[in-house]
Design a protein around this motif. Structure first.
Motif, PDB file in Angstrom:
ATOM      1  N   PHE A 123       0.831  -1.203   0.000  1.00  0.00           N
ATOM      2  CA  PHE A 123       0.000   0.000   0.000  1.00  0.00           C
ATOM      3  C   PHE A 123       0.868   1.256   0.000  1.00  0.00           C
ATOM      4  O   PHE A 123       0.512   2.256  -0.621  1.00  0.00           O
ATOM      5  CB  PHE A 123      -0.968   0.001   1.181  1.00  0.00           C
ATOM      6  N   ASP A 124       2.008   1.204   0.688  1.00  0.00           N
ATOM      7  CA  ASP A 124       2.920   2.345   0.673  1.00  0.00           C
ATOM      8  C   ASP A 124       3.439   2.604  -0.739  1.00  0.00           C
ATOM      9  O   ASP A 124       3.491   3.748  -1.190  1.00  0.00           O
ATOM     10  CB  ASP A 124       4.102   2.115   1.626  1.00  0.00           C
ATOM     11  N   SER A 125       3.803   1.529  -1.425  1.00  0.00           N
ATOM     12  CA  SER A 125       4.290   1.677  -2.802  1.00  0.00           C
ATOM     13  C   SER A 125       3.193   2.204  -3.715  1.00  0.00           C
ATOM     14  O   SER A 125       3.433   3.077  -4.558  1.00  0.00           O
ATOM     15  CB  SER A 125       4.787   0.331  -3.334  1.00  0.00           C
ATOM     16  N   PHE A 126       1.986   1.668  -3.558  1.00  0.00           N
ATOM     17  CA  PHE A 126       0.858   2.142  -4.362  1.00  0.00           C
ATOM     18  C   PHE A 126       0.584   3.617  -4.060  1.00  0.00           C
ATOM     19  O   PHE A 126       0.371   4.416  -4.970  1.00  0.00           O
ATOM     20  CB  PHE A 126      -0.386   1.301  -4.090  1.00  0.00           C
ATOM     21  N   GLN A 127       0.594   3.988  -2.791  1.00  0.00           N
ATOM     22  CA  GLN A 127       0.319   5.379  -2.419  1.00  0.00           C
ATOM     23  C   GLN A 127       1.377   6.309  -2.985  1.00  0.00           C
ATOM     24  O   GLN A 127       1.068   7.409  -3.427  1.00  0.00           O
ATOM     25  CB  GLN A 127       0.244   5.538  -0.896  1.00  0.00           C
ATOM     26  N   TYR A 128       2.607   5.853  -2.998  1.00  0.00           N
ATOM     27  CA  TYR A 128       3.695   6.654  -3.562  1.00  0.00           C
ATOM     28  C   TYR A 128       3.432   6.936  -5.035  1.00  0.00           C
ATOM     29  O   TYR A 128       3.581   8.068  -5.499  1.00  0.00           O
ATOM     30  CB  TYR A 128       5.016   5.907  -3.371  1.00  0.00           C
ATOM     31  N   LEU A 129       3.014   5.901  -5.769  1.00  0.00           N
ATOM     32  CA  LEU A 129       2.708   6.100  -7.188  1.00  0.00           C
ATOM     33  C   LEU A 129       1.446   6.940  -7.380  1.00  0.00           C
ATOM     34  O   LEU A 129       1.381   7.752  -8.303  1.00  0.00           O
ATOM     35  CB  LEU A 129       2.562   4.753  -7.898  1.00  0.00           C
ATOM     36  N   ILE A 130       0.465   6.755  -6.526  1.00  0.00           N
ATOM     37  CA  ILE A 130      -0.760   7.563  -6.610  1.00  0.00           C
ATOM     38  C   ILE A 130      -0.425   9.026  -6.371  1.00  0.00           C
ATOM     39  O   ILE A 130      -0.913   9.910  -7.091  1.00  0.00           O
ATOM     40  CB  ILE A 130      -1.827   7.041  -5.629  1.00  0.00           C
ATOM     41  N   SER A 131       0.441   9.303  -5.397  1.00  0.00           N
ATOM     42  CA  SER A 131       0.823  10.691  -5.133  1.00  0.00           C
ATOM     43  C   SER A 131       1.645  11.271  -6.283  1.00  0.00           C
ATOM     44  O   SER A 131       1.717  12.484  -6.437  1.00  0.00           O
ATOM     45  CB  SER A 131       1.587  10.811  -3.814  1.00  0.00           C
ATOM     46  N   ALA A 132       2.219  10.403  -7.110  1.00  0.00           N
ATOM     47  CA  ALA A 132       2.955  10.852  -8.294  1.00  0.00           C
ATOM     48  C   ALA A 132       2.041  10.983  -9.513  1.00  0.00           C
ATOM     49  O   ALA A 132       2.506  11.263 -10.614  1.00  0.00           O
ATOM     50  CB  ALA A 132       4.099   9.885  -8.597  1.00  0.00           C
ATOM     51  N   GLY A 133       0.734  10.723  -9.332  1.00  0.00           N
ATOM     52  CA  GLY A 133      -0.217  10.944 -10.415  1.00  0.00           C
ATOM     53  C   GLY A 133      -0.823   9.695 -11.033  1.00  0.00           C
ATOM     54  O   GLY A 133      -1.657   9.797 -11.923  1.00  0.00           O
ATOM     55  N   HIS A 134      -0.420   8.516 -10.604  1.00  0.00           N
ATOM     56  CA  HIS A 134      -1.002   7.286 -11.142  1.00  0.00           C
ATOM     57  C   HIS A 134      -2.335   6.990 -10.454  1.00  0.00           C
ATOM     58  O   HIS A 134      -2.581   7.444  -9.342  1.00  0.00           O
ATOM     59  CB  HIS A 134      -0.045   6.101 -10.917  1.00  0.00           C
ATOM     60  N   ARG A 135      -3.172   6.223 -11.111  1.00  0.00           N
ATOM     61  CA  ARG A 135      -4.447   5.808 -10.518  1.00  0.00           C
ATOM     62  C   ARG A 135      -4.344   4.348 -10.092  1.00  0.00           C
ATOM     63  O   ARG A 135      -3.610   3.565 -10.686  1.00  0.00           O
ATOM     64  CB  ARG A 135      -5.583   5.953 -11.532  1.00  0.00           C
ATOM     65  N   HIS A 136      -5.106   3.984  -9.070  1.00  0.00           N
ATOM     66  CA  HIS A 136      -5.081   2.619  -8.546  1.00  0.00           C
ATOM     67  C   HIS A 136      -5.354   1.596  -9.649  1.00  0.00           C
ATOM     68  O   HIS A 136      -4.634   0.583  -9.760  1.00  0.00           O
ATOM     69  CB  HIS A 136      -6.096   2.461  -7.403  1.00  0.00           C
ATOM     70  N   GLU A 137      -6.357   1.838 -10.461  1.00  0.00           N
ATOM     71  CA  GLU A 137      -6.722   0.906 -11.521  1.00  0.00           C
ATOM     72  C   GLU A 137      -5.566   0.726 -12.510  1.00  0.00           C
ATOM     73  O   GLU A 137      -5.308  -0.383 -12.988  1.00  0.00           O
ATOM     74  CB  GLU A 137      -7.969   1.373 -12.284  1.00  0.00           C
ATOM     75  N   ASP A 138      -4.885   1.836 -12.818  1.00  0.00           N
ATOM     76  CA  ASP A 138      -3.757   1.773 -13.740  1.00  0.00           C
ATOM     77  C   ASP A 138      -2.608   0.958 -13.141  1.00  0.00           C
ATOM     78  O   ASP A 138      -1.966   0.180 -13.845  1.00  0.00           O
ATOM     79  CB  ASP A 138      -3.268   3.178 -14.096  1.00  0.00           C
ATOM     80  N   ILE A 139      -2.358   1.154 -11.863  1.00  0.00           N
ATOM     81  CA  ILE A 139      -1.289   0.418 -11.187  1.00  0.00           C
ATOM     82  C   ILE A 139      -1.587  -1.076 -11.201  1.00  0.00           C
ATOM     83  O   ILE A 139      -0.709  -1.890 -11.476  1.00  0.00           O
ATOM     84  CB  ILE A 139      -1.097   0.928  -9.741  1.00  0.00           C
ATOM     85  N   MET A 140      -2.825  -1.444 -10.933  1.00  0.00           N
ATOM     86  CA  MET A 140      -3.186  -2.864 -10.909  1.00  0.00           C
ATOM     87  C   MET A 140      -3.039  -3.516 -12.282  1.00  0.00           C
ATOM     88  O   MET A 140      -2.755  -4.709 -12.370  1.00  0.00           O
ATOM     89  CB  MET A 140      -4.620  -3.048 -10.398  1.00  0.00           C
ATOM     90  N   ASN A 141      -3.180  -2.737 -13.345  1.00  0.00           N
ATOM     91  CA  ASN A 141      -3.037  -3.276 -14.695  1.00  0.00           C
ATOM     92  C   ASN A 141      -1.609  -3.185 -15.228  1.00  0.00           C
ATOM     93  O   ASN A 141      -1.337  -3.644 -16.332  1.00  0.00           O
ATOM     94  CB  ASN A 141      -4.004  -2.586 -15.653  1.00  0.00           C
ATOM     95  N   MET A 142      -0.707  -2.594 -14.438  1.00  0.00           N
ATOM     96  CA  MET A 142       0.698  -2.535 -14.844  1.00  0.00           C
ATOM     97  C   MET A 142       1.320  -3.916 -14.714  1.00  0.00           C
ATOM     98  O   MET A 142       0.911  -4.720 -13.885  1.00  0.00           O
ATOM     99  CB  MET A 142       1.494  -1.599 -13.910  1.00  0.00           C
ATOM    100  N   THR A 143       2.320  -4.144 -15.534  1.00  0.00           N
ATOM    101  CA  THR A 143       3.124  -5.341 -15.324  1.00  0.00           C
ATOM    102  C   THR A 143       4.035  -5.075 -14.135  1.00  0.00           C
ATOM    103  O   THR A 143       4.257  -3.923 -13.755  1.00  0.00           O
ATOM    104  CB  THR A 143       3.989  -5.640 -16.558  1.00  0.00           C
ATOM    105  N   TYR A 144       4.560  -6.133 -13.561  1.00  0.00           N
ATOM    106  CA  TYR A 144       5.475  -5.950 -12.428  1.00  0.00           C
ATOM    107  C   TYR A 144       6.682  -5.111 -12.840  1.00  0.00           C
ATOM    108  O   TYR A 144       7.113  -4.232 -12.101  1.00  0.00           O
ATOM    109  CB  TYR A 144       5.934  -7.302 -11.864  1.00  0.00           C
TER     110      TYR A 144
END
Length: 189
Positions: A123-144
């Motif tokens: 969740f910390d990693s996801f929040q870091y990316l969200i604060s950088a402008g990414h959306r949760h749905e986009d992150i979940m569809n990213m490859t590792y």
């Protein structure tokens, strides 16, 4: 695999089997099996001998890991495994396509970063990316691999911003009010 391969979520065909990159939304089903492979391989190459030993030692995890990134059943994979060279080629392709996950990094012992990273969660990693402008749905569809690279990029951007802010603070501290006003006005342009 290069950055565009990771970012565009490309796949590779091997003997009419599409080998995909693992996506973050499927990561929880991938890790229990793939971690065994990663620990077995560590920093060794994907030679035929190592792949043979890997399959002999961890056949279930190998099949389960491959099944997460192909569109054929485990039964079909077992049939493919009868042809040893064809199966090794498939396994090697899965490892290469998902190299971002399988590359082995030795743990840093005793370092401050190692202690901090053990306290972090996904969740910390996801929040870091969200604060950088990414959306949760986009992150979940990213490859590792894309997730890992975006995370590194966001961290680099954050460090650059901190350096810039440190320079601004330092300039403000040492400037007289007239110089600071000019500096501040230049930033607005």
């Amino acid at each position: 695999m290069n950055d565009f391969f990771l970012a565009t979520n490309r796949s590779i065909m091997v003997n009419d089997i599409e080998v995909r990159q693992i996506q973050m939304k499927n990561f929880d089903t991938w890790v229990p099996h793939a971690e065994v492979l990663k620990n077995f391989i560590k920093d060794r190459d994907y030679s035929d001998d190592i792949l043979t030993d890997l399959f002999a030692s961890h056949a279930l995890q190998v099949i389960s890991t491959i099944a997460c990134v192909v569109d054929i059943t485990k039964e079909s994979l077992l049939k493919t495994a009868v042809n040893e060279q064809e199966f090794k080629q498939l396994l090697k392709t899965v490892l290469n396509v998902n190299h971002a996950y399988f590359k082995y990094e030795k743990p840093k012992r005793g370092s401050k970063k190692a202690a901090q990273s053990s306290e972090s969660t996904w969740f910390d990693s996801f929040q870091y990316l969200i604060s950088a402008g990414h959306r949760h749905e986009d992150i979940m569809n990213m490859t590792y691999g894309a997730f890992e690279q975006y995370l590194k990029s966001a961290q680099k951007d954050h460090k650059n911003k901190l350096q810039y802010l440190s320079s601004v603070i330092r300039s403000a501290q040492h400037a007289n009010s007239k110089e600071f006003k000019k500096f501040f006005d230049d930033l607005k342009e």
